[in-house]
Design an enzyme around this catalytic site. Structure first.
Site, short mmCIF file in Angstrom:
data_model
loop_
_atom_site.label_atom_id
_atom_site.label_comp_id
_atom_site.label_asym_id
_atom_site.label_seq_id
_atom_site.Cartn_x
_atom_site.Cartn_y
_atom_site.Cartn_z
N GLU A 55 0.86 -1.18 0.00
CA GLU A 55 0.00 0.00 0.00
C GLU A 55 0.89 1.23 0.00
O GLU A 55 1.71 1.42 0.91
CB GLU A 55 -0.93 0.03 1.21
CG GLU A 55 -1.85 1.24 1.18
CD GLU A 55 -2.87 1.27 2.31
OE1 GLU A 55 -3.61 2.26 2.40
OE2 GLU A 55 -2.90 0.31 3.10
N ASP A 107 10.28 6.79 0.42
CA ASP A 107 9.62 6.95 -0.87
C ASP A 107 9.37 5.58 -1.50
O ASP A 107 10.31 4.82 -1.76
CB ASP A 107 10.52 7.79 -1.78
CG ASP A 107 9.79 8.29 -3.01
OD1 ASP A 107 8.86 7.61 -3.47
OD2 ASP A 107 10.16 9.37 -3.51
N ASP A 130 -2.26 12.22 -3.45
CA ASP A 130 -2.34 13.67 -3.58
C ASP A 130 -2.77 14.03 -4.99
O ASP A 130 -2.08 13.69 -5.96
CB ASP A 130 -0.98 14.29 -3.26
CG ASP A 130 -1.04 15.79 -3.04
OD1 ASP A 130 -1.90 16.45 -3.68
OD2 ASP A 130 -0.25 16.32 -2.24
N ASP A 166 -10.93 10.79 -5.72
CA ASP A 166 -12.17 11.56 -5.73
C ASP A 166 -12.07 12.77 -6.65
O ASP A 166 -12.97 13.60 -6.65
CB ASP A 166 -12.54 12.01 -4.31
CG ASP A 166 -11.41 12.81 -3.66
OD1 ASP A 166 -10.29 12.29 -3.60
OD2 ASP A 166 -11.66 13.94 -3.21
N THR A 201 -11.94 5.84 3.90
CA THR A 201 -10.90 6.65 4.51
C THR A 201 -11.42 8.04 4.82
O THR A 201 -12.49 8.45 4.35
CB THR A 201 -9.69 6.78 3.57
OG1 THR A 201 -10.05 7.58 2.44
CG2 THR A 201 -9.23 5.41 3.09
N PHE A 203 -10.25 10.72 3.69
CA PHE A 203 -10.28 11.47 2.44
C PHE A 203 -11.57 11.20 1.67
O PHE A 203 -12.16 12.10 1.09
CB PHE A 203 -9.07 11.10 1.58
CG PHE A 203 -7.76 11.50 2.19
CD1 PHE A 203 -7.35 12.82 2.19
CD2 PHE A 203 -6.95 10.56 2.78
CE1 PHE A 203 -6.15 13.20 2.76
CE2 PHE A 203 -5.74 10.92 3.35
CZ PHE A 203 -5.34 12.25 3.34
N GLU A 204 -12.02 9.95 1.69
CA GLU A 204 -13.26 9.60 1.01
C GLU A 204 -14.45 10.25 1.71
O GLU A 204 -15.35 10.78 1.05
CB GLU A 204 -13.43 8.09 0.95
CG GLU A 204 -14.61 7.65 0.12
CD GLU A 204 -14.60 6.16 -0.16
OE1 GLU A 204 -15.45 5.72 -0.96
OE2 GLU A 204 -13.75 5.45 0.40
#
Length: 224
Positions: A55, A107, A130, A166, A201, A203-204
């Site tokens: 992930e 990273d 992002d 999104d 999440t 963010f969702e």
């Protein structure tokens, strides 16, 4: 390979996150900058041989922990640049008693390129990366043709790349880039139905509150 990552790294850990970092990091985590050159032995790191899912951008780790709890036969490798997020994930690991989660601080592009063997992953998940919404910043987006080619090379035949966003124009970019990668096949005509097993999440939730539509993409590595 022409892949460039753009990350920001300054977040202070809470006392609880620092405690689990001090306690659990030596077993669970590795800093990319301290890893020896060459490919990492995933079976040695996890202490068993099992399908491994990477992930990228695990955030505060709540979704990662839920996925690992629901699928104990799969090993989950979470790559994140924010120490606080990894600390929070270790709190979830401690709470749920998870033994199928490992953490990478650094990273993910360098991890994929320098430390993961070709065809070593059963899946790669990237949820709500992002979006760099300003047009002049689109070049900073993670999902590009060189990146998807790198990911595909690390997937086992039959392995999956699961993306979610999104932002409509980023979703279109993801669809175009992944469709153009010859070793990947879309499991659906275009967008995938939202999998019930994918946790919601923050963010969702924020996107839904703002009226933005969340889109999933599921691509499979060809071959047998």
């Amino acid at each position: 390979m022409g892949v460039v990552s753009h990350v920001r790294r300054s977040v202070r850990m809470t006392a609880g996150q620092q405690r689990v970092w001090d306690t659990h990091w030596p077993q669970l985590g590795r800093k990319l900058e301290e890893m020896p050159s060459g490919q990492v032995d995933l079976a040695e790191w996890f202490g068993r041989t099992a399908p491994t899912v990477l992930e990228i951008g695990s955030g505060m780790g709540d979704a990662t922990a839920q996925l690992a709890l629901a699928d104990p036969d799969v090993d989950h490798l979470a790559a994140e640049v924010y120490p606080a997020g990894l600390g929070q994930l270790m709190l979830w690991v401690e709470r749920y008693g998870l033994d199928n989660v490992r953490l990478l601080h650094g990273d993910a592009l360098d991890l994929l390129r320098d430390h993961l063997a070709p065809e070593s992953l059963a899946g790669v998940r990237i949820y709500f990366p992002d979006p760099w919404p300003k047009k002049r910043h689109h070049k900073r987006r993670l999902i590009t043709a060189p990146f998807v080619s790198l990911v595909a090379s690390r997937l086992q035949p039959g392995g999956t790349l699961h993306l979610a966003t999104d932002w409509a124009n980023y979703a279109d970019q993801m669809l175009a880039v992944c469709t153009a990668e010859p070793s990947l096949a879309n499991q659906y005509a275009d967008w995938a139905p939202r999998p019930e097993w994918r946790p919601i999440t923050k963010f969702e939730s924020r996107a839904q509150a703002d009226g933005r539509v969340c889109r999933d993409l599921l691509f499979t590595k060809s071959g047998s």
